[in-house]
Design a protein around this motif. Structure first.
Motif, mmCIF file in Angstrom:
data_model
loop_
_atom_site.group_PDB
_atom_site.id
_atom_site.type_symbol
_atom_site.label_atom_id
_atom_site.label_comp_id
_atom_site.label_asym_id
_atom_site.label_seq_id
_atom_site.Cartn_x
_atom_site.Cartn_y
_atom_site.Cartn_z
ATOM 1 N N LEU A 1 28.860 43.161 47.424
ATOM 2 C CA LEU A 1 29.668 43.906 46.468
ATOM 3 C C LEU A 1 29.780 43.169 45.143
ATOM 4 C CD1 LEU A 1 32.615 45.110 48.745
ATOM 5 C CD2 LEU A 1 30.387 46.179 48.357
ATOM 6 N N TYR A 2 29.661 41.836 45.203
ATOM 7 C CA TYR A 2 29.768 41.035 43.983
ATOM 8 C C TYR A 2 29.050 39.712 44.183
ATOM 9 C CZ TYR A 2 31.654 37.439 40.939
ATOM 10 O OH TYR A 2 31.765 36.375 40.083
ATOM 11 N N MET A 3 28.361 39.262 43.120
ATOM 12 C CA MET A 3 27.829 37.907 43.048
ATOM 13 C C MET A 3 27.970 37.456 41.594
ATOM 14 S SD MET A 3 24.418 38.106 45.472
ATOM 15 C CE MET A 3 24.440 36.368 45.912
ATOM 16 N N GLY A 4 28.425 36.222 41.412
ATOM 17 C CA GLY A 4 28.590 35.722 40.049
ATOM 18 C C GLY A 4 28.837 34.237 40.024
ATOM 19 N N GLY A 5 28.753 33.655 38.823
ATOM 20 C CA GLY A 5 28.920 32.221 38.636
ATOM 21 C C GLY A 5 30.350 31.846 38.308
ATOM 22 N N ALA A 6 30.531 30.602 37.839
ATOM 23 C CA ALA A 6 31.856 30.057 37.558
ATOM 24 C C ALA A 6 31.980 29.722 36.080
ATOM 25 C CB ALA A 6 32.115 28.814 38.406
ATOM 26 N N GLN A 7 33.221 29.663 35.615
ATOM 27 C CA GLN A 7 33.518 29.318 34.238
ATOM 28 C C GLN A 7 34.128 27.921 34.190
ATOM 29 O OE1 GLN A 7 32.656 30.453 31.551
ATOM 30 N NE2 GLN A 7 34.097 30.044 29.908
ATOM 31 N N ASP A 8 33.918 27.209 33.074
ATOM 32 C CA ASP A 8 34.368 25.821 32.927
ATOM 33 C C ASP A 8 35.070 25.679 31.587
ATOM 34 O OD1 ASP A 8 34.765 23.140 33.166
ATOM 35 O OD2 ASP A 8 32.706 22.566 32.694
ATOM 36 N N ASN A 9 36.409 25.614 31.606
ATOM 37 C CA ASN A 9 37.201 25.431 30.387
ATOM 38 C C ASN A 9 37.986 24.125 30.470
ATOM 39 O OD1 ASN A 9 36.375 28.036 29.578
ATOM 40 N ND2 ASN A 9 38.110 28.972 30.638
ATOM 41 N N ASP A 10 38.467 23.647 29.319
ATOM 42 C CA ASP A 10 39.259 22.422 29.327
ATOM 43 C C ASP A 10 40.754 22.710 29.445
ATOM 44 O OD1 ASP A 10 39.862 23.385 26.812
ATOM 45 O OD2 ASP A 10 38.894 21.762 25.709
ATOM 46 N N VAL A 11 41.080 23.916 29.897
ATOM 47 C CA VAL A 11 42.445 24.305 30.241
ATOM 48 C C VAL A 11 42.370 24.930 31.633
ATOM 49 C CG1 VAL A 11 43.122 24.693 27.844
ATOM 50 C CG2 VAL A 11 42.140 26.577 29.166
ATOM 51 N N PRO A 12 43.490 25.168 32.295
ATOM 52 C CA PRO A 12 43.414 25.903 33.561
ATOM 53 C C PRO A 12 42.600 27.182 33.380
ATOM 54 C CG PRO A 12 45.617 25.024 33.275
ATOM 55 C CD PRO A 12 44.870 24.719 31.995
ATOM 56 N N THR A 13 41.614 27.357 34.233
ATOM 57 C CA THR A 13 40.565 28.351 34.000
ATOM 58 C C THR A 13 40.745 29.573 34.892
ATOM 59 O OG1 THR A 13 39.004 26.650 33.317
ATOM 60 C CG2 THR A 13 38.073 28.720 34.071
ATOM 61 N N HIS A 14 40.661 30.745 34.260
ATOM 62 C CA HIS A 14 40.774 32.013 34.974
ATOM 63 C C HIS A 14 39.651 32.929 34.504
ATOM 64 C CE1 HIS A 14 44.760 30.216 34.354
ATOM 65 N NE2 HIS A 14 45.125 30.757 35.499
ATOM 66 N N TRP A 15 39.110 33.691 35.424
ATOM 67 C CA TRP A 15 38.169 34.728 35.005
ATOM 68 C C TRP A 15 38.221 35.877 36.002
ATOM 69 C CZ3 TRP A 15 36.648 30.164 37.200
ATOM 70 C CH2 TRP A 15 35.782 30.217 38.307
ATOM 71 N N SER A 16 37.918 37.073 35.516
ATOM 72 C CA SER A 16 37.991 38.279 36.327
ATOM 73 C C SER A 16 36.754 39.130 36.101
ATOM 74 C CB SER A 16 39.239 39.103 35.979
ATOM 75 O OG SER A 16 40.416 38.368 36.224
ATOM 76 N N VAL A 17 36.366 39.864 37.128
ATOM 77 C CA VAL A 17 35.185 40.711 37.053
ATOM 78 C C VAL A 17 35.495 42.037 37.733
ATOM 79 C CG1 VAL A 17 33.542 38.804 36.995
ATOM 80 C CG2 VAL A 17 34.259 39.745 39.188
ATOM 81 N N GLU A 18 34.697 43.048 37.395
ATOM 82 C CA GLU A 18 34.768 44.334 38.061
ATOM 83 C C GLU A 18 33.359 44.834 38.333
ATOM 84 O OE1 GLU A 18 38.989 46.189 36.484
ATOM 85 O OE2 GLU A 18 37.116 47.072 35.768
ATOM 86 N N ARG A 19 33.202 45.549 39.435
ATOM 87 C CA ARG A 19 31.921 46.155 39.781
ATOM 88 C C ARG A 19 32.153 47.598 40.241
ATOM 89 N NH1 ARG A 19 27.384 43.938 41.645
ATOM 90 N NH2 ARG A 19 26.763 46.144 41.550
ATOM 91 N N ASP A 20 31.327 48.501 39.734
ATOM 92 C CA ASP A 20 31.299 49.860 40.234
ATOM 93 C C ASP A 20 30.473 49.857 41.522
ATOM 94 O OD1 ASP A 20 30.822 52.531 40.790
ATOM 95 O OD2 ASP A 20 30.485 53.110 38.709
ATOM 96 N N VAL A 21 31.124 50.041 42.657
ATOM 97 C CA VAL A 21 30.444 49.985 43.958
ATOM 98 C C VAL A 21 30.394 51.362 44.619
ATOM 99 C CG1 VAL A 21 30.945 47.543 44.339
ATOM 100 C CG2 VAL A 21 32.589 49.266 45.105
ATOM 101 N N THR A 22 30.498 52.417 43.810
ATOM 102 C CA THR A 22 30.483 53.776 44.355
ATOM 103 C C THR A 22 29.206 54.055 45.132
ATOM 104 O OG1 THR A 22 31.724 54.386 42.353
ATOM 105 C CG2 THR A 22 30.956 56.172 43.769
#
Length: 647
Positions: A154-175
Motif C-alpha cells: 500500500l505504501y513504500m517510501g524513504g526517510a527525511q533528515d532534519n536538524d529539528v524533530p522530524t515529521h513527514w506524512s504521505v498519502e496514497r490512492d489505493v482504490t
C-alpha cells in the motif's frame, strides 16, 4: 470548460454532458501535505479499529510558514469525494525499532474492512505519518519503509533528515487495490536499513497509518477497479541480488481475464546501488583507480578507525525492470533514480534535502505495465508465472523489487479464449551501449565521458473472444535510457587525497500507447509520457542537484470527453560545506504543477535557504489563485485510467 472531440467519432450526448457535470461538480480546493504530526506522545498501537467519524486532520495538513525547518512538501493531498469516510486505523505511534537496537524492524498487524462501509467505495486513501523526536539522529541508515496487506504494498517510501524533530506524512490512492481491502488480511509494517552504532544512530522512529473509505454517492460513483489483485511477493517486496533473480508468483487465474496490468516498484536497498546512476564500467574502474577516490560519491562509511574509505561504484549505470509471463518478455518498467541523501560518508551532505526533499523521496510511485495482450493466454485455465527481474550491467545488486498483478474480468463471459499474436519485445533483450572517452593526461588527471544508452521500441498485440465479440489489444512503447558521466579525478603521490569531480546528465523515459478494439472499432486508447531526468554536479564538499518527475497521460473512451493530465514536479538543490563540514551554501527550490482536463489546477513553488523555508507560493497561475482538484484525479502521478467512466 472547452471540450475537444476526437476525429469524426460521434459522441453520446448524455455521456458527454455527464462527464462535464462530473468534472465541474467534483472539483474542490485541494489540501496541503506537509509538516509535523499533531502530538508526539507514544501510545500503545491500536490495530484494526474501525470508526464512523471524520478522521483527525492529517499530520501534514497545515499552512507552512517561512522559517520552519521541519519537512515541507509541495505536492497536494489526494483529492477527496464528498461525504464522510469510514476510517480504519491500522496502527498508531508504533515504534519501528527500539532505541539502541539495529534495523531492520518488522511488525505485523491485523486488518479488517470497515463494518459500516461494505463497499463498493468511490475512493480509498491511505494516510501514513512518521516522526523522530531526536534532532541529532542520523537517518541516512534508513533505506525505506513499507506497509503491505498480504504482500500487496500500500505504501513504500524513504526517510527525511532534519536538524529539528522530524515529521513527514504521505498519502496514497489505493482504490485500485479494493479487492484486497474487502476481506480481513494480515498486514506488515517494515523498515529496511543498515544501522550505525551508538545512541545518535538508533533513536526510534514512530509510524501511524489509517485507511479512509469513501462511500458511493450520486455525484461520486463506484469506480471500475480490478476484480482481482495478486501480490508477487510475501511482504510487499523482495531483495534482488543479481539480474537473474526473479520476483514472481505462479498463479491460477480466472477463465475470463479481459485486462491485466502489473504495478512495479524498484529501488535500492543498500550498498552501492544507492548511487547506481553514478556507477562506472568495470574496465574504466580497473584502468583508472583514481575513480575510487575517498572523495567520490559512494556508499562506504567511515570505519571505527576514522580513515576515509574508497568510494566510487563499478559495474555500469544501466537499470530497468523486465516483466515476463511464463518466461516470455511482456513489458519494461523504468527505475526512478532516487538520490539518497548520503552521497559520501566522509563529509555527509544528508542535510541537503532539509526541509524539502526531492521528488519521490518519501513516497515511491509504482509504474504500471500493461499486460492486456496476454489476457487470452492468462485465461486458458493453466497456471501462469508472472515475474520481474532487474536488468543491470552490474552483476552484484542490492535492490528491493515489488510487483502487484491487477486483473479485470469480463463480467459477461464465463470464459474467454485468445492468444498473443505479435511480440517484438521477445527479440529485444536489454543491451545498453557504452562508450567511454576516459583518459589520463600528462599531469595525471583522469577525465572524459562515459555514455550509456539503451533504446527499445516494441509492440505487443493479442486478442480475446468474448460474448460481446473479439477484443483486440495493442501495447506500443518506446523505452529509453541515456546517462552521461563526466568525471575528473586526480590522485597525487603522498598523503594528499587529490581531487574528484563528477557531472551527471541522465534521463530514463517511456512513451507509449495502449489501444483496445471491439470487432474493429476503437473502444479505448491510453497514452503516456513518463520522464525521470536527473542532473548532478558533484565535487568534494559541494553538490548541485536538479531532478524532476514528469508524467503526462491522455485517455479516450467512446461517447465521453477525452481526459488528459499533466504533472511536473521538479527540484533544484545546492549544498556546500567547509573543511569542518559546516554548510557554506544551503539553498533550493521546488515547483509542483498539476493540471487536467477536468479543470484541476495545483501549483506550488517554494524556496529554501539555510535548511529553512524561505518562500512559499500556492495557487499562483490557477484560476482565482486557488488550487483545485477533480475528485478522481491522480495529482501524485500514480497510475490509473478513466476508472470513474470505465464499466
Amino acid at each position: 470548460m472547452k471540450i475537444a472531440l476526437r476525429g469524426t467519432r460521434s459522441p453520446i450526448l448524455f455521456g458527454l454532458l455527464g462527464i462535464i457535470i462530473w468534472c465541474v461538480y467534483a472539483a474542490e480546493p485541494d489540501q496541503r501535505s506537509s509538516g509535523p504530526a499533531s502530538g508526539s506522545a507514544v501510545s500503545q498501537a491500536r490495530l484494526g479499529r474501525t470508526l464512523q467519524t471524520q478522521p483527525n486532520p492529517s499530520p501534514a495538513a497545515f499552512a507552512p510558514s517561512v522559517g520552519m525547518r521541519d519537512t515541507v512538501l509541495a505536492g497536494p493531498a489526494i483529492p477527496r469525494p464528498a461525504g464522510t469516510p469510514c476510517v480504519v486505523e491500522l496502527f498508531r505511534d508504533v515504534m519501528l525499532h527500539d532505541p539502541g537496537q539495529g534495523l531492520p524492524g518488522e511488525g505485523f498487524f491485523p486488518y479488517a474492512p470497515p463494518a459500516g462501509c461494505p463497499g463498493p467505495w468511490s475512493k480509498v486513501i491511505l494516510q501514513a505519518s512518521f516522526y523522530n523526536e531526536n534532532p541529532d539522529t542520523y537517518l541516512d541508515g534508513v533505506m525505506f519503509t513499507s506497509i503491505s496487506l498480504d504482500g500487496v504494498p500500500l505504501y513504500m517510501g524513504g526517510a527525511q533528515d532534519n536538524d529539528v524533530p522530524t515529521h513527514w506524512s504521505v498519502e496514497r490512492d489505493v482504490t485500485d487495490y479494493s479487492a484486497v481491502l474487502r476481506a480481513p488480511r494480515s498486514g506488515t509494517l517494515d523498515i529496511e536499513g543498515e544501522p550505525r552504532f551508538g545512541p545518535p544512530f538508533s533513536s526510534p522512529y514512530y509510524a501511524s497509518a489509517t485507511l479512509l473509505f469513501y462511500p458511493v454517492t450520486p455525484a461520486h460513483g463506484a469506480q471500475r477497479v480490478p476484480d482481482e489483485v495478486h501480490a508477487l511477493t510475501d511482504i510487499g517486496w523482495q531483495r534482488v541480488r543479481a539480474p537473474t533473480d526473479l520476483v514472481g508468483r505462479t498463479l491460477s487465474l480466472p477463465r475470463n481475464v479481459e485486462r491485466a496490468y502489473v504495478d512495479v516498484l524498484a529501488h535500492p536497498r543498500y550498498n552501492y546501488d544507492l548511487v547506481w546512476f553514478t556507477c562506472m564500467p568495470d574496465a574504466d574502474m580497473a584502468a583508472f583507480p583514481e575513480l575510487a577516490s575517498p572523495l567520490a560519491i559512494g556508499a562506504a562509511r567511515i570505519g571505527l578507525e576514522g580513515d576515509p574509505p574508497p568510494q566510487g561504484c563499478s559495474g555500469g549505470s544501466f537499470r530497468e525492470v523486465q516483466v515476463s509471463i511464463d518466461g516470455q518478455p511482456a513489458g519494461v518498467a523504468p527505475v526512478y533514480p532516487r538520490v539518497h541523501p548520503l552521497l559520501n560518508g566522509w563529509w555527509n551532505p544528508s542535510r541537503m534535502f532539509q526541509p524539502s526533499p526531492t521528488p519521490q523521496a518519501l513516497n515511491f510511485m509504482p509504474y504500471r505495465v500493461d499486460l492486456t495482450p496476454f489476457a487470452g493466454q492468462l485465461s486458458d485455465g493453466a497456471p501462469h508465472t508472472v515475474a520481474l527481474n532487474l536488468a543491470s550491467s552490474r552483476i552484484a545488486l542490492d535492490f528491493a523489487v515489488s510487483g502487484t498483478l491487477l486483473v479485470y474480468r469480463d463480467a459477461t463471459s464465463a470464459q474467454v479464449t485468445g492468444q498473443v499474436t505479435r511480440n517484438t519485445l521477445a527479440g529485444q533483450p536489454p543491451a545498453p551501449q557504452v562508450a567511454s572517452t576516459l583518459s589520463r593526461d600528462a599531469a595525471g588527471v583522469v577525465s572524459g565521458e562515459v555514455r550509456t544508452s539503451s533504446v527499445r521500441r516494441y509492440a505487443i498485440e493479442g486478442y480475446i473472444d468474448t460474448s460481446r465479440g473479439r477484443i483486440r489489444s495493442t501495447v506500443e512503447r518506446d523505452v529509453k535510457f541515456h546517462n552521461v558521466l563526466a568525471p575528473r579525478a586526480y590522485d597525487p603521490p603522498g598523503a594528499d587525497l587529490g581531487t574528484y569531480e563528477l557531472a551527471l546528465d541522465m534521463t530514463s523515459s517511456v512513451d507509449g500507447t495502449s489501444r483496445r478494439y471491439l470487432d474493429g472499432a476503437l473502444i479505448a486508447e491510453d497514452r503516456e509520457v513518463t520522464r525521470y531526468p536527473l542532473d548532478l554536479t558533484y565535487r568534494y564538499l559541494s553538490v548541485v542537484l536538479q531532478q524532476a518527475f514528469v508524467r503526462q497521460t491522455d485517455h479516450w473512451r467512446p461517447g465521453v470527453a477525452p481526459y488528459s493530465a499533466r504533472l511536473r514536479h521538479e527540484t533544484g538543490l545546492t549544498y556546500a560545506a567547509d573543511g569542518a563540514g559546516n554548510p557554506t551554501q544551503w539553498q533550493g527550490y521546488q515547483r509542483y504543477v498539476f493540471a487536467d482536463s477536468c479543470d484541476s489546477c495545483h501549483r506550488v513553488s517554494l524556496a529554501t535557504q539555510g535548511g529553512a523555508l524561505s518562500g512559499y507560493v500556492s495557487g499562483a497561475g490557477c484560476p482565482g489563485g486557488v488550487n483545485r482538484l477533480f475528485w478522481a484525479a491522480r495529482p501524485d502521478g500514480s497510475p490509473g485510467e478513466m476508472r470513474w467512466i470505465d464499466r
